[in-house]
Design a protein around this motif. Structure first.
Motif, PDB file in Angstrom:
ATOM      1  N   GLY A  37     -65.338 -99.861 -48.573  1.00  0.00           N
ATOM      2  CA  GLY A  37     -65.385 -98.767 -47.623  1.00  0.00           C
ATOM      3  C   GLY A  37     -64.073 -98.041 -47.395  1.00  0.00           C
ATOM      4  N   PHE A  38     -63.102 -98.183 -48.304  1.00  0.00           N
ATOM      5  CA  PHE A  38     -61.866 -97.410 -48.199  1.00  0.00           C
ATOM      6  C   PHE A  38     -62.091 -96.011 -48.762  1.00  0.00           C
ATOM      7  N   SER A  39     -61.354 -95.054 -48.247  1.00  0.00           N
ATOM      8  CA  SER A  39     -61.531 -93.670 -48.686  1.00  0.00           C
ATOM      9  C   SER A  39     -61.097 -93.491 -50.137  1.00  0.00           C
ATOM     10  N   HIS A  40     -60.091 -94.232 -50.569  1.00  0.00           N
ATOM     11  CA  HIS A  40     -59.646 -94.191 -51.957  1.00  0.00           C
ATOM     12  C   HIS A  40     -58.773 -95.413 -52.204  1.00  0.00           C
ATOM     13  N   VAL A  41     -58.437 -95.668 -53.456  1.00  0.00           N
ATOM     14  CA  VAL A  41     -57.713 -96.883 -53.812  1.00  0.00           C
ATOM     15  C   VAL A  41     -56.299 -96.882 -53.234  1.00  0.00           C
ATOM     16  N   ALA A  42     -55.690 -95.712 -53.103  1.00  0.00           N
ATOM     17  CA  ALA A  42     -54.337 -95.652 -52.531  1.00  0.00           C
ATOM     18  C   ALA A  42     -54.345 -96.119 -51.075  1.00  0.00           C
ATOM     19  N   THR A  66     -62.597-103.261 -60.989  1.00  0.00           N
ATOM     20  CA  THR A  66     -61.399-102.440 -60.918  1.00  0.00           C
ATOM     21  C   THR A  66     -60.995-102.260 -59.460  1.00  0.00           C
ATOM     22  N   LEU A  67     -59.735-101.902 -59.236  1.00  0.00           N
ATOM     23  CA  LEU A  67     -59.273-101.667 -57.867  1.00  0.00           C
ATOM     24  C   LEU A  67     -60.038-100.508 -57.238  1.00  0.00           C
ATOM     25  N   SER A  68     -60.384 -99.512 -58.043  1.00  0.00           N
ATOM     26  CA  SER A  68     -61.158 -98.382 -57.513  1.00  0.00           C
ATOM     27  C   SER A  68     -62.542 -98.832 -57.060  1.00  0.00           C
ATOM     28  N   ASP A  69     -63.174 -99.696 -57.853  1.00  0.00           N
ATOM     29  CA  ASP A  69     -64.500-100.205 -57.477  1.00  0.00           C
ATOM     30  C   ASP A  69     -64.410-101.044 -56.204  1.00  0.00           C
ATOM     31  N   ILE A  70     -63.368-101.867 -56.097  1.00  0.00           N
ATOM     32  CA  ILE A  70     -63.198-102.699 -54.899  1.00  0.00           C
ATOM     33  C   ILE A  70     -62.989-101.817 -53.684  1.00  0.00           C
ATOM     34  N   ALA A  71     -62.164-100.791 -53.823  1.00  0.00           N
ATOM     35  CA  ALA A  71     -61.915 -99.878 -52.699  1.00  0.00           C
ATOM     36  C   ALA A  71     -63.208 -99.219 -52.245  1.00  0.00           C
ATOM     37  N   GLU A  72     -64.030 -98.790 -53.188  1.00  0.00           N
ATOM     38  CA  GLU A  72     -65.297 -98.153 -52.840  1.00  0.00           C
ATOM     39  C   GLU A  72     -66.247 -99.141 -52.177  1.00  0.00           C
ATOM     40  N   ASP A  73     -66.357-100.350 -52.746  1.00  0.00           N
ATOM     41  CA  ASP A  73     -67.258-101.365 -52.189  1.00  0.00           C
ATOM     42  C   ASP A  73     -66.864-101.759 -50.775  1.00  0.00           C
ATOM     43  N   SER A 129     -54.570 -99.860 -51.106  1.00  0.00           N
ATOM     44  CA  SER A 129     -53.300-100.444 -51.534  1.00  0.00           C
ATOM     45  C   SER A 129     -52.273-100.417 -50.409  1.00  0.00           C
ATOM     46  N   ARG A 130     -52.229 -99.331 -49.625  1.00  0.00           N
ATOM     47  CA  ARG A 130     -51.285 -99.263 -48.504  1.00  0.00           C
ATOM     48  C   ARG A 130     -51.592-100.330 -47.467  1.00  0.00           C
ATOM     49  N   VAL A 131     -52.877-100.470 -47.117  1.00  0.00           N
ATOM     50  CA  VAL A 131     -53.262-101.477 -46.120  1.00  0.00           C
ATOM     51  C   VAL A 131     -52.967-102.874 -46.646  1.00  0.00           C
ATOM     52  N   PHE A 132     -53.271-103.108 -47.916  1.00  0.00           N
ATOM     53  CA  PHE A 132     -53.042-104.411 -48.530  1.00  0.00           C
ATOM     54  C   PHE A 132     -51.552-104.759 -48.507  1.00  0.00           C
ATOM     55  N   LYS A 133     -50.717-103.823 -48.915  1.00  0.00           N
ATOM     56  CA  LYS A 133     -49.276-104.077 -48.964  1.00  0.00           C
ATOM     57  C   LYS A 133     -48.702-104.306 -47.570  1.00  0.00           C
ATOM     58  N   LYS A 134     -49.195-103.580 -46.587  1.00  0.00           N
ATOM     59  CA  LYS A 134     -48.722-103.775 -45.219  1.00  0.00           C
ATOM     60  C   LYS A 134     -49.038-105.184 -44.734  1.00  0.00           C
TER      61      LYS A 134
END
Length: 333
Positions: A305-310, A296-303, A313-318
């Motif tokens: 080292g992002f603070s949360h999935v949002a 899941t995107l939440s699991d990827i964000a945690e793995d 997503s912001r860094v990815f979109k940028k």
């Protein structure tokens, strides 16, 4: 090429490559590690290393190798400089990163290195690492054959006698797909013999385009082998802990150089200072996980080292211009 056990570290395996000819190197390695070599494929399954290399030879002096490795103990690879040789090397997936070979979708994301045959370096693979890489070796006299024409940037440096040089590019989706095609063809057992050659031409064409884009930044700096080995080690340390941003002060103290020297040398090889390189590799690894895994995107964000999935997503979109959720929707079709 020779192998020996280190007297200080009895668990470490050292492998030295001393020949351009892949068949000579792989036959010696099979003899020294009690592996099997049938003239096309090397297979080693020992208490120290599991290694499988498929070797392809074209036109008597062009070599393509597809390598998969699992280290049971620490393993050192040495590339000894060949002063009298006139070969150009390309490696994709240059050094060890933990890799899930069983899943079939993950791919070593270390990057693309292009270097002269007399460039000295050493790579240390920790125990318990799975990695795979592609190597292309071709004579310098075939420079033009691969589309590297007279207008190609850096030709003057690459064709000067006895001057070691090395260049790095991040591994992008285009080259990644070429290499994955080659590995898939090798695994099926019925892939065409021409596939590694044709895909190698595609990879070299993609590298040419990267050189042209980078031409404004100048030619790569020559770097002392000791400093080169330190920077490669630092790069490996960074990629093995993608969920933690590197601490420059700690890295500089560990490797005996100032932060400014560390960033200068790192940029001379990897085109970016340490932290920017880390951030670019991190978001590229997110793309691979989104595209190739069922996490899941939440699991990827945690793995990662992002603070949360949002935040992810912001860094990815940028970086990519669209959110990771859009990429996953595309892959669902």
């Amino acid at each position: 090429m020779s192998t020996h056990q280190s007297p200080q570290k009895t668990t470490a395996l050292t492998i030295r490559f001393s020949q351009i000819d892949s068949e000579i190197n792989l036959k010696k390695l099979a003899d020294e590690l009690q592996g099997d070599w049938d003239g096309r494929e090397l297979h080693v399954d020992s208490a120290q290393i599991k290694l499988n290399v498929k070797s392809y030879k074209y036109m008597d002096d062009i070599f393509v190798e597809l390598c998969e490795m699992e280290t049971i103990n620490v393993c050192h690879f040495f590339h000894a400089p060949k002063i009298d040789s006139e070969y150009i090397f390309v490696r994709v997936g240059f050094s060890g990163v933990i890799l899930n070979l069983e899943g079939g979708n993950d791919f070593d994301s270390n990057g693309i290195f292009m270097y002269s045959s007399n460039q000295q370096f050493e790579i240390e693979y920790p125990a318990g690492v799975k990695a795979r890489w592609l190597t292309i070796k071709y004579p310098r006299r075939l420079y033009n054959m691969f589309g590297l024409d007279k207008d190609f940037g850096l030709k003057e440096q690459m064709t000067r006698d006895n001057i070691p040089w090395i260049y790095y590019f991040p591994l992008d989706h285009e080259v990644e797909e070429y290499v994955k095609t080659m590995f898939m063809a090798g695994k099926t057992g019925n892939g065409r013999y021409s596939t590694p050659f044709s895909r190698s031409i595609d990879i070299l064409g993609a590298i040419k385009e990267k050189f042209q884009l980078d031409a404004a930044e100048g030619t790569p700096d020559r770097i002392h082998p000791d400093d080169f080995n330190k920077i490669i080690t630092i790069k490996n340390q960074i990629l093995l802990r993608m969920d933690h941003a590197p601490r420059l002060e700690e890295l500089s103290m560990e490797h005996g150089m100032s932060v400014s020297k560390l960033n200068r040398l790192f940029k001379s090889i990897f085109k970016h200072p340490v932290l920017k390189f880390y951030n670019l590799q991190k978001i590229e690894e997110v793309r691979r996980k989104v595209q190739h895994s069922a996490d899941t995107l939440s699991d990827i964000a945690e793995d990662m080292g992002f603070s949360h999935v949002a935040h992810m997503s912001r860094v990815f979109k940028k970086h990519y211009g669209y959110p990771p959720s859009d990429l996953r929707k595309i892959n669902a079709f």
